[in-house]
Scaffold this motif. Structure first.
Motif, PDB file in Angstrom:
ATOM      1  N   LEU A  96      -7.396  -7.556   4.785  1.00  0.00           N
ATOM      2  CA  LEU A  96      -7.803  -8.736   5.549  1.00  0.00           C
ATOM      3  C   LEU A  96      -6.655  -9.721   5.767  1.00  0.00           C
ATOM      4  N   SER A  97      -5.535  -9.527   5.047  1.00  0.00           N
ATOM      5  CA  SER A  97      -4.420 -10.464   5.214  1.00  0.00           C
ATOM      6  C   SER A  97      -3.109  -9.723   5.032  1.00  0.00           C
ATOM      7  N   GLY A  98      -2.026 -10.373   5.399  1.00  0.00           N
ATOM      8  CA  GLY A  98      -0.707  -9.781   5.210  1.00  0.00           C
ATOM      9  C   GLY A  98      -0.331  -8.836   6.334  1.00  0.00           C
ATOM     10  N   PRO A  99       0.836  -8.181   6.185  1.00  0.00           N
ATOM     11  CA  PRO A  99       1.344  -7.344   7.282  1.00  0.00           C
ATOM     12  C   PRO A  99       0.413  -6.178   7.653  1.00  0.00           C
ATOM     13  N   GLY A 100      -0.348  -5.698   6.682  1.00  0.00           N
ATOM     14  CA  GLY A 100      -1.208  -4.527   6.964  1.00  0.00           C
ATOM     15  C   GLY A 100      -2.581  -4.889   7.481  1.00  0.00           C
ATOM     16  N   VAL A 101      -2.763  -6.127   7.935  1.00  0.00           N
ATOM     17  CA  VAL A 101      -4.107  -6.611   8.286  1.00  0.00           C
ATOM     18  C   VAL A 101      -4.824  -5.666   9.250  1.00  0.00           C
ATOM     19  N   GLY A 102      -6.096  -5.429   8.969  1.00  0.00           N
ATOM     20  CA  GLY A 102      -6.902  -4.570   9.826  1.00  0.00           C
ATOM     21  C   GLY A 102      -6.915  -3.114   9.373  1.00  0.00           C
ATOM     22  N   ARG A 103      -5.941  -2.732   8.531  1.00  0.00           N
ATOM     23  CA  ARG A 103      -5.886  -1.325   8.096  1.00  0.00           C
ATOM     24  C   ARG A 103      -7.074  -0.984   7.216  1.00  0.00           C
ATOM     25  N   GLU A 104      -7.565   0.238   7.396  1.00  0.00           N
ATOM     26  CA  GLU A 104      -8.701   0.705   6.611  1.00  0.00           C
ATOM     27  C   GLU A 104      -8.285   1.915   5.801  1.00  0.00           C
ATOM     28  N   LEU A 105      -8.829   2.011   4.618  1.00  0.00           N
ATOM     29  CA  LEU A 105      -8.471   3.111   3.725  1.00  0.00           C
ATOM     30  C   LEU A 105      -9.756   3.657   3.112  1.00  0.00           C
ATOM     31  N   ALA A 106     -10.008   4.945   3.325  1.00  0.00           N
ATOM     32  CA  ALA A 106     -11.193   5.569   2.717  1.00  0.00           C
ATOM     33  C   ALA A 106     -10.865   5.924   1.274  1.00  0.00           C
ATOM     34  N   LEU A 107     -11.751   5.575   0.355  1.00  0.00           N
ATOM     35  CA  LEU A 107     -11.512   5.841  -1.070  1.00  0.00           C
ATOM     36  C   LEU A 107     -12.057   7.231  -1.405  1.00  0.00           C
ATOM     37  N   ILE A 108     -11.285   8.251  -1.056  1.00  0.00           N
ATOM     38  CA  ILE A 108     -11.753   9.632  -1.208  1.00  0.00           C
ATOM     39  C   ILE A 108     -11.435  10.176  -2.591  1.00  0.00           C
ATOM     40  N   LYS A 109     -10.255   9.826  -3.089  1.00  0.00           N
ATOM     41  CA  LYS A 109      -9.810  10.390  -4.362  1.00  0.00           C
ATOM     42  C   LYS A 109     -10.528   9.706  -5.544  1.00  0.00           C
ATOM     43  N   ASN A 110     -10.454  10.343  -6.691  1.00  0.00           N
ATOM     44  CA  ASN A 110     -11.050   9.761  -7.892  1.00  0.00           C
ATOM     45  C   ASN A 110     -10.394   8.435  -8.255  1.00  0.00           C
ATOM     46  N   LEU A 111      -9.103   8.320  -7.902  1.00  0.00           N
ATOM     47  CA  LEU A 111      -8.380   7.092  -8.209  1.00  0.00           C
ATOM     48  C   LEU A 111      -7.562   6.698  -6.994  1.00  0.00           C
ATOM     49  N   THR A 112      -7.592   5.422  -6.669  1.00  0.00           N
ATOM     50  CA  THR A 112      -6.736   4.916  -5.601  1.00  0.00           C
ATOM     51  C   THR A 112      -6.043   3.676  -6.133  1.00  0.00           C
ATOM     52  N   THR A 113      -4.700   3.679  -6.127  1.00  0.00           N
ATOM     53  CA  THR A 113      -4.002   2.485  -6.594  1.00  0.00           C
ATOM     54  C   THR A 113      -3.675   1.594  -5.406  1.00  0.00           C
ATOM     55  N   LEU A 114      -3.743   0.279  -5.631  1.00  0.00           N
ATOM     56  CA  LEU A 114      -3.493  -0.711  -4.588  1.00  0.00           C
ATOM     57  C   LEU A 114      -2.539  -1.752  -5.144  1.00  0.00           C
ATOM     58  N   GLY A 115      -1.683  -2.302  -4.274  1.00  0.00           N
ATOM     59  CA  GLY A 115      -0.776  -3.359  -4.697  1.00  0.00           C
ATOM     60  C   GLY A 115       0.670  -2.949  -4.547  1.00  0.00           C
ATOM     61  N   LYS A 116       1.545  -3.712  -5.233  1.00  0.00           N
ATOM     62  CA  LYS A 116       2.983  -3.457  -5.128  1.00  0.00           C
ATOM     63  C   LYS A 116       3.500  -3.052  -6.508  1.00  0.00           C
ATOM     64  N   PRO A 117       3.995  -1.814  -6.646  1.00  0.00           N
ATOM     65  CA  PRO A 117       4.529  -1.388  -7.949  1.00  0.00           C
ATOM     66  C   PRO A 117       5.612  -2.352  -8.424  1.00  0.00           C
ATOM     67  N   GLY A 118       5.573  -2.688  -9.698  1.00  0.00           N
ATOM     68  CA  GLY A 118       6.533  -3.632 -10.254  1.00  0.00           C
ATOM     69  C   GLY A 118       6.088  -5.079 -10.128  1.00  0.00           C
ATOM     70  N   VAL A 119       5.141  -5.357  -9.226  1.00  0.00           N
ATOM     71  CA  VAL A 119       4.643  -6.726  -9.036  1.00  0.00           C
ATOM     72  C   VAL A 119       3.206  -6.820  -9.550  1.00  0.00           C
ATOM     73  N   GLN A 120       2.317  -6.169  -8.855  1.00  0.00           N
ATOM     74  CA  GLN A 120       0.928  -6.142  -9.296  1.00  0.00           C
ATOM     75  C   GLN A 120       0.245  -4.918  -8.711  1.00  0.00           C
ATOM     76  N   VAL A 121      -0.381  -4.155  -9.583  1.00  0.00           N
ATOM     77  CA  VAL A 121      -1.091  -2.947  -9.151  1.00  0.00           C
ATOM     78  C   VAL A 121      -2.467  -2.928  -9.798  1.00  0.00           C
ATOM     79  N   ALA A 122      -3.461  -2.533  -9.012  1.00  0.00           N
ATOM     80  CA  ALA A 122      -4.803  -2.321  -9.544  1.00  0.00           C
ATOM     81  C   ALA A 122      -5.249  -0.933  -9.097  1.00  0.00           C
ATOM     82  N   VAL A 123      -6.236  -0.395  -9.775  1.00  0.00           N
ATOM     83  CA  VAL A 123      -6.733   0.930  -9.408  1.00  0.00           C
ATOM     84  C   VAL A 123      -8.235   0.848  -9.158  1.00  0.00           C
TER      85      VAL A 123
END
Lengths: 271, 238
Positions: free
Chosen positions: B160-187
């Motif tokens: 909803l914000s930032g350079p990737g605004v509007g992008r959609e990602l289907a959560l198909i895998k058992n785990l999907t990591t989001l965020g910036k490695p080294g800064v902040q990552v959530a799964v």
């Protein structure tokens, strides 16, 4: 805050699962020594826990003794393999003796995986169907070959991998610690690269979670290895948790001949 | 071993153990259970037995197959099921010895001692170990993939914000990591009971609907708003 540089990042988890009454798996990690030990015990009452407990208590203590007696001298690979095999034999003798002396413990035994990192090598000794995988780049590979009836069928070309996955004889191991007076541990040495992640686990993990999902989980969460270990256990439980689940994750951050120097520094620091 | 008992108007004709993986039923002689009656199709039905479970399947017969009075195409047989084919009755009797294994015995790891590898001088009282090994453990099913969470609907994340605004990602895998490695990552993990978000790395924790999360996993609901590494996103099903 300064970032402390370790050679290894290690994390582990063990869980009873959702079917069994006891957790008969035992694990031990020693990041300073570069040693991981995992055992999946078997036997009536609490004998399985006793057998696997003996294994993970003895191996680190014995290897540390060995290590300390050597100082920082680099070891030749065959010597390390001999030493690891000797540990497995010692554990075997101890469990066998305990089983002979106590009726409750009769027939107890355990699988065993020992992974010992030295210099730019890792020596892995194993007995039974607990595994050590190596994740390198995009690939996950089992470095151990199960000592199981099913693996022998696959090797003989009598069964495909798919048939093996659904076979009813999955849980027959052909070698284990403590069952017989003598045992033949399998010991191999492999090269180590910085960035490698090693996954030691009991069959309670790999029977419930596919190799691909183990790889996905560990590679996605390698910046938080304890979470990765916990997530693997959770997936195994979500898929049924039919057996005890144990996993040790070892992320090699730095590899090379400097390990002896690092160890010496750590030792001096404790003096 | 499970068996079927064939009878006509109350009198038993034959009893048959379900030894084979496939047992066919029909009018033609090549069937394992041949029923010479015009109401029975030439290849009427079959019973597939896998370990302790038997499945009955109607092979598109003209007059159909009934189980306990109900027409079936495919059916998992239960003990004492009554299969009707024309005027003939097949009673299914499951293996009485199966299913009595306690959870404690279930799939225990056992040692199979190889004659050449085993220590031949092992004390004789230890042969009890060997006899126990002969008992075949009950089958374990292959680890099934967890069922898709939330009633088969596919979970998605939309930025909803930032350079990737509007992008959609289907959560198909058992785990999907989001965020910036080294800064902040959530799964985000997909589990049988739903989707969960967990903090992976970074000083800051994810923000869920305006509240900062702790280290624990949190369940995600449809249209939840998540913020990771300064990027806002929406979790939703479609």
């Amino acid at each position: 805050m300064n970032r402390v540089i370790h050679q290894f990042d290690m994390a582990s988890a063990t869980d009873v699962g959702r079917v069994r009454a006891h957790n008969e798996d035992s694990i031990a990690v020693d990041p300073e020594l570069g040693l991981a030990t995992l055992a999946d015990g078997m036997g009536g009452y609490n004998a399985g826990e006793v057998a696997s407990g003996i294994a993970v208590a003895m191996v680190p203590a014995e290897i540390r003794k060995f290590h300390d007696s050597l100082g920082v001298r680099d070891l030749a690979e065959p010597e390390v393999r001999e030493m690891v095999a000797a540990q497995a034999n010692k554990v075997n003798a101890a469990i066998y003796a305990a089983a002979q002396n106590q009726a409750n413990y009769s027939g107890m035994g355990t699988t065993l995986v020992i992974a010992y990192w030295h210099g730019d090598r890792v020596t892995i000794g194993h007995l039974g169907d607990s595994r050590c995988y190596r994740m390198r780049g995009e690939k996950i590979k089992a470095l151990t070959r199960d000592h199981s009836w099913i693996q022998e069928q696959i090797d003989a070309g009598l069964m495909t991998y798919e048939q093996a996955r659904t076979s009813k004889k999955k849980n027959l191991v052909t070698r284990a610690c403590g069952i017989d007076l003598n045992v033949a541990p399998e010991v191999h040495t492999h090269d180590v690269q910085a960035g490698d992640i090693y996954v030691l686990c009991s069959d309670g993990l790999y029977d419930m979670v596919s190799d691909d999902n183990i790889h996905l989980t560990v590679s996605s969460l390698k910046s938080n290895l304890p979470l990765a270990a916990q997530q693997l256990v959770q997936q195994a439980n979500d898929n049924g948790g039919r057996d005890n689940i144990s996993v040790i994750l070892v992320h090699v951050l730095k590899s090379g001949r400097t390990s002896a120097g690092l160890l010496a520094r750590v030792k001096n620091w404790f003096k | 071993m499970a068996k079927v008992i064939l009878s006509l108007e109350g009198s038993v004709i034959r009893e048959m153990n379900l030894e084979k993986e496939r047992v066919t039923i029909g009018r033609k002689p090549q069937n394992d259970i041949q029923i010479e009656n015009l109401a029975v199709s030439s290849e009427h039905a079959r019973i597939i037995t896998i370990l302790n479970d038997s499945f009955l399947e109607d092979l598109g017969s003209t007059n159909g197959t009934l189980v306990n009075g109900n027409p079936i195409k495919k059916h998992i047989l239960q003990n004492n099921d009554v299969i009707e084919i024309g005027k003939y009755i097949l009673k299914y009797v499951s293996d009485p010895s199966a299913g009595q294994t306690s959870a404690e015995d279930f799939e225990r790891t056992m040692v199979l001692r190889m004659p050449n590898a085993a220590q031949r001088t092992a004390a004789p009282e230890r042969t009890d170990t060997m006899t126990r090994m002969v008992a075949e453990p009950p089958a374990r099913a292959a680890a099934a993939p967890p069922p898709a969470a939330a009633g088969g609907q596919q979970a998605h994340i939309q930025i909803l914000s930032g350079p990737g605004v509007g992008r959609e990602l289907a959560l198909i895998k058992n785990l999907t990591t989001l965020g910036k490695p080294g800064v902040q990552v959530a799964v985000i993990t997909k589990r049988p009971q739903g989707y969960f978000i967990t903090h992976v790395e970074g000083v800051n924790y994810p923000i869920l609907n305006g509240a900062t999360l702790d280290a624990q996993a949190h369940a995600l609901k449809n249209h939840d708003l998540v913020e990771i590494a300064g990027v806002k996103m929406e979790f939703f099903f479609k």
